[in-house]
Motif scaffolding. Structure first.
Motif, PDB file in Angstrom:
ATOM      1  N   LYS A   1       0.837  -1.203   0.000  1.00 26.32           N
ATOM      2  CA  LYS A   1       0.000   0.000   0.000  1.00 26.32           C
ATOM      3  C   LYS A   1       0.869   1.249   0.000  1.00 26.32           C
ATOM      4  O   LYS A   1       1.951   1.270   0.582  1.00 26.32           O
TER       5      LYS A   1
ATOM      6  N   LYS B   1      -8.170   1.886  -2.043  1.00 29.73           N
ATOM      7  CA  LYS B   1      -6.794   1.923  -1.538  1.00 29.73           C
ATOM      8  C   LYS B   1      -5.808   1.973  -2.696  1.00 29.73           C
ATOM      9  O   LYS B   1      -6.007   1.302  -3.716  1.00 29.73           O
ATOM     10  N   TRP B   2      -4.738   2.734  -2.507  1.00 33.01           N
ATOM     11  CA  TRP B   2      -3.706   2.846  -3.528  1.00 33.01           C
ATOM     12  C   TRP B   2      -2.703   1.712  -3.359  1.00 33.01           C
ATOM     13  O   TRP B   2      -2.161   1.510  -2.280  1.00 33.01           O
TER      14      TRP B   2
ATOM     15  N   LYS C   1      -5.546   1.647  -8.156  1.00 33.15           N
ATOM     16  CA  LYS C   1      -6.396   1.862  -6.982  1.00 33.15           C
ATOM     17  C   LYS C   1      -7.437   0.761  -6.931  1.00 33.15           C
ATOM     18  O   LYS C   1      -8.127   0.488  -7.917  1.00 33.15           O
TER      19      LYS C   1
ATOM     20  N   LEU D   1       0.464   5.647   0.616  1.00 32.30           N
ATOM     21  CA  LEU D   1      -0.419   6.594   1.302  1.00 32.30           C
ATOM     22  C   LEU D   1      -0.190   8.007   0.778  1.00 32.30           C
ATOM     23  O   LEU D   1       0.470   8.833   1.408  1.00 32.30           O
TER      24      LEU D   1
ATOM     25  N   GLU E   1      -2.809  12.425  -4.373  1.00 34.68           N
ATOM     26  CA  GLU E   1      -3.871  11.545  -4.868  1.00 34.68           C
ATOM     27  C   GLU E   1      -4.492  12.110  -6.146  1.00 34.68           C
ATOM     28  O   GLU E   1      -4.793  11.367  -7.081  1.00 34.68           O
TER      29      GLU E   1
END
Length: 347
Positions: free
Chosen positions: A8, A142-143, A138, A10, A16
């Motif tokens: 993951k 969640k990335w 994505k 953030l 984003e």
């Protein structure tokens, strides 16, 4: 050996937004390049030929991906349209230190952004190997970053063999040629979790909450996959502790037709991935220089490993009528798998 390290990231709200724009632009660019290749029948392109709001390095990667799609089109004559937003950077255009650093287009200029990462110790260890391309997408809000790594397999010159029997009530049983036995996983817990999610889906179905049902399904699959990762790691660690050079598993081609199960467990059989667990064992074992072989599963649950007599087990206990050898039914399966002929040859 190639592996994919998935973790993951953030991003901040500003990052984003850059990522959303980059991923959508990238997938649109790949589709446009493919269409151009089909119309003009040529694939000699450079980043200067591509009009897109992407850094030059990313344009070049888009060209490479488009060529791959175009080659598939020429073979099948079916034009695949890529829809899921994604972007790929080659290994020369990103860096990993405390953060993941890669270029995006900001105000018309290529600039690097540094995004925080969530890495386990295992993932950090794998990222010390030779790195390949970076892929960001994505999923479920969640990335996710995925990096291909080239891992050098260890050499293993030991002579011990280990057989593994996969099942529902006991996810895995391992027996080694030096006499060690170990049971892995908790079949009752697995069954409880599946029953829990099934009941929850039925309630949500009656309430017509379809989006929530999908989220629940994703959560269940993540839990099951995590269990397979943990069990496979424990199995390979057990093999290392016992100096095992070869692991033998059942050929899983027809396991859903041949696996030992009752009618009440039939639905569980069709929701549990024996294949995935076997593959997790295989790639983790290969990293340690342990060879994985697949054997013919015929009579592994009935054959006495000492006298060869065929007997049917009662409940979880196997007793041979001839030599009176007795053991747990799944342990018997692992013993016979250890000694069974390999699918592509004789053991």
């Amino acid at each position: 050996m190639k592996l994919t390290v998935k973790f993951k990231i953030l991003p901040t709200k500003e990052q984003e937004q850059y990522l959303k724009e980059t991923l959508n632009e990238y997938i649109s660019t790949v589709n446009n390049i493919v269409q151009s290749m089909i119309n003009n029948r040529h694939i000699k392109l450079t980043s200067k030929d591509i009009k897109a709001n992407l850094p030059s390095a990313v344009k070049n990667q888009a060209i490479q991906d488009a060529k791959s799609v175009y080659r598939k089109y020429k073979k099948t004559n079916n034009l695949p349209i890529l829809k899921k937003p994604v972007c790929i950077w080659n290994n020369q255009n990103y860096k990993i230190n405390d953060c993941l650093s890669f270029p995006v287009l900001i105000d018309g200029k290529s600039q690097r952004i540094k995004v925080k990462m969530l890495l386990s110790d295992y993932q950090k260890q794998q990222l010390n190997n030779k790195l390949g391309s970076l892929r960001i997408s994505k999923k479920s809000g969640k990335w996710i970053a995925q990096i291909a790594v080239e891992v050098i397999e260890k050499q293993n010159n030991n002579e011990n063999i280990m057989g593994i029997d996969l099942g529902l009530k006991v996810p895995a049983v391992a027996v080694t040629s030096n006499g060690k036995t170990k049971f892995f996983g908790n079949g009752r817990q697995n069954k409880y979790i599946r029953r829990k999610y099934k009941t929850l889906r039925q309630k949500l179905g009656k309430a017509k909450k379809l989006k929530k049902i999908k989220q629940i399904a994703d959560k269940e699959q993540r839990w099951m996959k995590d269990q397979d990762h943990k069990i496979s790691r424990q199995i390979v660690n057990f093999a290392i502790e016992n100096n095992v050079s070869n692991i033998r598993l059942e050929n899983l081609t027809n396991i859903r037709n041949t696996a030992r199960t009752s009618r009440k467990n039939e639905k569980n059989l069709h929701t549990w991935s024996f294949y995935r667990l076997a593959k997790f064992i295989e790639y983790k074992a290969n990293l340690e220089g342990i060879k994985v072989e697949y054997v013919n599963p015929e009579y592994t649950s009935q054959k006495c490993p000492y006298c060869g007599e065929l007997n049917k087990a009662r409940d979880r206990k196997y007793v041979c009528k001839i030599c009176e050898f007795s053991t747990h039914r799944d342990r018997l399966g692992a013993m016979n798998i250890m000694k069974a002929p390999v699918v592509d040859g004789v053991a």
